[in-house]
Every structure is written in structure tokens, then in C-alpha cells.
Design a protein around this motif. Structure first.
Motif, mmCIF file in Angstrom:
data_model
loop_
_atom_site.group_PDB
_atom_site.id
_atom_site.type_symbol
_atom_site.label_atom_id
_atom_site.label_comp_id
_atom_site.label_asym_id
_atom_site.label_seq_id
_atom_site.Cartn_x
_atom_site.Cartn_y
_atom_site.Cartn_z
ATOM 1 N N THR A 49 0.851 -1.186 0.000
ATOM 2 C CA THR A 49 0.000 0.000 0.000
ATOM 3 C C THR A 49 0.885 1.234 0.000
ATOM 4 N N THR A 52 -1.028 -1.168 5.723
ATOM 5 C CA THR A 52 -2.275 -0.495 6.070
ATOM 6 C C THR A 52 -2.358 -0.211 7.560
ATOM 7 N N GLN A 84 -2.713 3.464 9.247
ATOM 8 C CA GLN A 84 -3.866 3.802 10.087
ATOM 9 C C GLN A 84 -3.426 4.311 11.455
#
Length: 97
Positions: free
Chosen positions: A21, A27, A31
């Protein structure tokens, strides 16, 4: 910072190694960083979102202190933190990974 949270943070990239990503390539890390610098996310919500990665009450207290530090910063400072994170991930040294 205590040794245990440092070890947990050191192990997180291995958890994310297979993901592809933008940003860190993970991810979960993306986050955590975005929630850490988001003034809309309070310390309690931040802890709940990270619950599966928190091994004990001592680590939880450390994470609360980190989040409180971000909550005390101005929006300009938090924007600059995001710019710094983006610059690190887009640097020559990280592009190889």
C-alpha cells in the motif's frame, strides 16, 4: 518509552511485510499514524483501535501518553508531522523497500 512497546513497534513491519500500500506499505501502520495525528480521534478511541496490539496495562499507559502528546499539538504541527512521514516514505532509502 518502555522496552515492550518498542519491541511491538519493531515487530509491526514484519506483520505488514507482504502488503503493498502507499506510504509505509502497511495499512495498519498507515492507520496508526493517521489516527495518532488526528485531533478527532481521542485517546480512548485510539486505544480501542489498537487493542489487539497492546500486551498489557503498562503499554496502554505509554500509548495514551503518546496520543495525549499529539492532542496537545497545533494543527500546523500535526500537518508538518504528516509532511515529514510522507517525506520519509518517499525518500530514496525507503523506495527500495
Amino acid at each position: 518509552m518502555k522496552l515492550l512497546p518498542v519491541l511491538v513497534l519493531a515487530a509491526l513491519p514484519f506483520y505488514c511485510y507482504a502488503e503493498s500500500t502507499p506510504g509505509s506499505g502497511c495499512t495498519v501502520v498507515n492507520q496508526v499514524i493517521s489516527q495518532a495525528i488526528d485531533l478527532e480521534v481521542g485517546a480512548e478511541q485510539f486505544i480501542e483501535n489498537l487493542r489487539e496490539f497492546i500486551p498489557d496495562a503498562e503499554a496502554e499507559e505509554d500509548i495514551i501518553q503518546v496520543k495525549q502528546c499529539f492532542l496537545q499539538q497545533s494543527e500546523e504541527t500535526l500537518t508538518n508531522v504528516q509532511v515529514m512521514v510522507d517525506a520519509i516514505y518517499n525518500s530514496v532509502w525507503c523506495k527500495a523497500y
